[in-house]
Design a protein around this motif. Structure first.
Motif, PDB file in Angstrom:
ATOM      1  N   UNK A 130       1.840  -1.072  -0.169  1.00  0.00           N
ATOM      2  CA  UNK A 130       1.668  -0.003  -1.151  1.00  0.00           C
ATOM      3  C   UNK A 130       2.834   0.957  -1.127  1.00  0.00           C
ATOM      4  N   UNK A 131       3.318   1.282   0.062  1.00  0.00           N
ATOM      5  CA  UNK A 131       4.465   2.189   0.165  1.00  0.00           C
ATOM      6  C   UNK A 131       5.727   1.550  -0.401  1.00  0.00           C
ATOM      7  N   UNK A 132       5.959   0.290  -0.067  1.00  0.00           N
ATOM      8  CA  UNK A 132       7.140  -0.393  -0.600  1.00  0.00           C
ATOM      9  C   UNK A 132       7.069  -0.504  -2.121  1.00  0.00           C
ATOM     10  N   UNK A 133       5.887  -0.821  -2.652  1.00  0.00           N
ATOM     11  CA  UNK A 133       5.727  -0.870  -4.102  1.00  0.00           C
ATOM     12  C   UNK A 133       5.944   0.489  -4.738  1.00  0.00           C
ATOM     13  N   UNK A 134       5.445   1.545  -4.094  1.00  0.00           N
ATOM     14  CA  UNK A 134       5.651   2.895  -4.599  1.00  0.00           C
ATOM     15  C   UNK A 134       7.114   3.296  -4.600  1.00  0.00           C
TER      16      UNK A 134
END
Length: 94
Positions: A37-41
């Motif tokens: 989720x952080x990488x996608x964000x």
């Protein structure tokens, strides 16, 4: 009698190991979702950051949102969404 004792402790050890593996899997799954989720964000922030923050500010009539909040919002949604996964089986009956 001695053989039964060794067998009992081997079964207890196997049971404790299985509990540890299950607990580890339950702990690691949300951690993996948070990481992705952080990488996608971050990717969304780099590519569409200004557009999304301007859109959110327009929709909610505020100037609070900026592109730095996008990874944090994505992590929160990924963490919450990891508990609400639904799997559906595709069955084609003829």
């Amino acid at each position: 009698m001695k053989n039964n004792n060794n067998e009992f402790f081997a079964n207890v050890g196997l049971f404790i190991s299985a509990l540890f593996v299950v607990a580890l899997a339950l702990f690691l799954q949300p951690v993996i979702y948070v990481g992705f989720g952080y990488l996608g964000g971050l990717v969304v922030k780099w590519v569409f950051g200004g557009i999304i923050s301007n859109g959110l500010n327009s929709v909610f009539g505020t100037d609070r949102f900026n592109s730095d909040y996008i990874p944090m919002i994505a992590v929160t949604l990924a963490f919450i969404g990891s508990y609400f996964r639904v799997s559906s089986a595709n069955s084609n009956k003829k």
